[in-house]
Write a protein that holds these residues in place. Structure first.
Motif, PDB file in Angstrom:
ATOM      1  N   ALA A  65       0.837  -1.202   0.000  1.00  0.00           N
ATOM      2  CA  ALA A  65       0.000   0.000   0.000  1.00  0.00           C
ATOM      3  C   ALA A  65       0.872   1.253   0.000  1.00  0.00           C
ATOM      4  N   ARG A  66       0.414   2.275  -0.714  1.00  0.00           N
ATOM      5  CA  ARG A  66       1.178   3.521  -0.767  1.00  0.00           C
ATOM      6  C   ARG A  66       1.250   4.192   0.596  1.00  0.00           C
ATOM      7  N   ASP A  67       0.196   4.040   1.373  1.00  0.00           N
ATOM      8  CA  ASP A  67       0.146   4.657   2.699  1.00  0.00           C
ATOM      9  C   ASP A  67      -0.167   3.593   3.735  1.00  0.00           C
ATOM     10  N   PRO A  68       0.356   3.754   4.934  1.00  0.00           N
ATOM     11  CA  PRO A  68       0.004   2.818   5.998  1.00  0.00           C
ATOM     12  C   PRO A  68      -1.430   3.041   6.466  1.00  0.00           C
ATOM     13  N   VAL A  69      -1.964   2.084   7.169  1.00  0.00           N
ATOM     14  CA  VAL A  69      -3.268   2.246   7.804  1.00  0.00           C
ATOM     15  C   VAL A  69      -3.200   3.484   8.693  1.00  0.00           C
ATOM     16  N   ILE A  83      -3.276   0.543  12.894  1.00  0.00           N
ATOM     17  CA  ILE A  83      -2.755   1.823  12.430  1.00  0.00           C
ATOM     18  C   ILE A  83      -1.228   1.764  12.393  1.00  0.00           C
ATOM     19  N   GLY A  84      -0.656   2.176  11.276  1.00  0.00           N
ATOM     20  CA  GLY A  84       0.792   2.199  11.115  1.00  0.00           C
ATOM     21  C   GLY A  84       1.338   1.069  10.267  1.00  0.00           C
ATOM     22  N   GLU A  85       0.601  -0.023  10.110  1.00  0.00           N
ATOM     23  CA  GLU A  85       1.129  -1.111   9.293  1.00  0.00           C
ATOM     24  C   GLU A  85       0.708  -0.938   7.838  1.00  0.00           C
TER      25      GLU A  85
END
Length: 305
Positions: free
Chosen positions: A24-28, A106-108
């Motif tokens: 993913a381009r961005d983390p959760v 969040i963060g992964e």
């Protein structure tokens, strides 16, 4: 390609097994979770308090966007492109089955892996002759732990000649997109035939909800009733559909999410308004359009009821 060649390609894509995509381009992240909860009307505070995402958001984190690069392609893309080139340009989703192993944190950063599993057909359907294509996507954590899975199936069909006829010429034939009517939704469609916009209510706690369901999500009661809405609404959100072709419809057309003063939202077409004049927040009123001898659809036009 002929039917035999399409099946050969499907077997080839299936033989590739599970193909990993790009992470993913961005983390959760909390902002996206907050937007999702707001859009879905989910007021459960536990997700952000615990630092996890709603399970149904799994696909959100890895959707590639409009401008897809070659590294974003999966075995499904080649199969869909070949079906398009072979004349099966219509598409409608038929199944979506999701399995959740745990919450995404969040963060992964999740990574999707796609496995093409089956091409069935050709089969004759109400929409036309087509193929059912099935694949499975699994989302993995950075530790290679499966977080969620989704089995997805679509019908890729060859649109029948003459589907773009003007609406007035379509009325004699059955409208090709018929709603699924069951014991939970029959009251709604009966109301539409009578010019009423009926919203399901709980006979015990009075909670309104749409779309209808067998149980009240508030108190879990199975005692159901309905209220007749005023027919007024406000455009909460909308999209302009350009592609793919939709049987019985001429593109482009507007699909809106309409917020009713009664407190629920309903999806419907916005009509009798130039597309460039459609805007979020505009007042709407319900109108009823006969699609064939049996089916009437509620749609939305500008103006107060």
């Amino acid at each position: 390609m002929n039917d035999e060649e399409l099946h050969e390609l499907a077997d080839k894509q299936a033989a590739l097994g599970e193909v990993r995509g790009t992470p993913a381009r961005d983390p959760v992240n909390a902002p996206m979770i907050r937007h999702w909860l707001d859009a879905m009307g989910d007021e459960n505070p536990a997700y952000l308090e615990k630092g996890v995402a709603p399970p149904a958001m799994a696909q959100v984190w890895t959707m590639p966007g409009v401008r897809r690069s070659a590294k974003d392609r999966s075995p499904v893309d080649d199969m869909m492109a070949t079906l398009d080139a072979s004349g099966y340009t219509g598409v409608v989703a038929t199944n979506c089955e999701q399995t959740y192993h745990r919450h995404a944190r969040i963060g992964e950063r999740l990574t999707p892996a796609t496995r093409f599993t089956e091409l069935a057909g050709p089969k004759k359907t109400a929409l036309g002759v087509g193929f059912f294509a099935t694949w499975k996507v699994t989302w993995y954590s950075e530790d290679d732990e499966p977080v969620a899975e989704m089995l997805f199936r679509v019908l890729k069909f060859r649109p029948r000649a003459g589907e773009s006829r003007p609406p007035e010429k379509e009325q004699a034939a059955a409208y090709p997109l018929q709603p699924a009517i069951n014991q939970d939704t029959a009251f709604f469609w009966e109301g539409v035939k009578q010019g009423e916009l009926r919203i399901q209510t709980c006979a015990d706690c009075g909670e309104l909800r749409h779309p209808p369901g067998p149980l009240c999500p508030h108190c879990r009661s199975a005692n159901l009733a309905y209220a007749v809405a005023s027919g007024q609404g406000t455009l909460y959100s909308y999209v302009v559909h350009h592609h793919p072709p939709v049987p019985g419809r001429q593109t482009p057309f507007v699909v809106g999410v309409v917020e009713l003063p009664e407190g629920v939202r309903i999806v419907g077409n916005v009509v009798d308004c130039p597309i460039e004049e459609v805007s979020v927040g505009m007042p709407l009123r319900v109108t009823y359009r006969r699609m064939d001898e049996q089916l009437v659809l509620p749609m939305w036009m500008p103006g107060e009821a």
